[in-house]
Design a protein around this motif. Structure first.
Motif, PDB file in Angstrom:
ATOM      1  N   GLN A 182      -3.414   0.734  -3.164  1.00  0.00           N
ATOM      2  CA  GLN A 182      -2.797  -0.592  -3.250  1.00  0.00           C
ATOM      3  C   GLN A 182      -2.118  -0.783  -4.609  1.00  0.00           C
TER       4      GLN A 182
ATOM      5  N   THR B 129      -0.208  -3.888  -6.600  1.00  0.00           N
ATOM      6  CA  THR B 129       0.082  -5.314  -6.587  1.00  0.00           C
ATOM      7  C   THR B 129       0.807  -5.678  -7.874  1.00  0.00           C
TER       8      THR B 129
ATOM      9  N   VAL C 148       0.868  -1.174   0.000  1.00  0.00           N
ATOM     10  CA  VAL C 148       0.000   0.000   0.000  1.00  0.00           C
ATOM     11  C   VAL C 148       0.908   1.229   0.000  1.00  0.00           C
TER      12      VAL C 148
END
Length: 123
Positions: free
Chosen positions: A118, A120, A92
């Protein structure tokens, strides 16, 4: 100063993302800005910072050469361009504002924080 981070998402390793942090308040240009990140199970860590005028930038060794921090004081926004992303960049990401105008790597120097976005990276 209120901060709103955006631009996170899911990307493959080697890909790119650009994070934005929009600020409210007329005093944005008086603050240095920074990006931090927190991976699952780890402490929040410094990523990059930029001085109030944009003349000085600082990077964590782990992102140097891959990430670029910039700011547009007219748009009261700071950006984090992330290239050549790796799975270890998954976290994050938080933007923050510091009254220490030259910029700082120290979390304690930051006065205002955004809510986080976030990122990823899939391998």
């Amino acid at each position: 100063v209120q901060l709103q981070a955006s631009g996170g998402g899911l990307v493959q390793a080697g890909g790119s993302l650009r994070l934005s942090c929009a600020a409210s308040g007329r005093t944005f240009s008086s603050y240095a800005m920074g990006w931090f990140r927190q991976a699952p199970g780890k402490e929040r860590e410094f990523v990059a910072a930029i001085s109030w005028g944009g003349g000085s930038t600082y990077y964590a060794d782990s992102v140097k050469g891959r990430f670029t921090i910039s700011r547009d004081n007219a748009k009261i926004t700071v950006y984090l361009q992330m290239n050549s992303l790796k799975s270890e960049d998954t976290a994050v990401y938080y933007c923050a504002a510091s009254a220490y105008v030259l910029g700082s790597r120290a979390e304690s120097e930051y006065d205002y924080w955004g809510q986080g976005t976030q990122v990823t990276v899939s391998s």
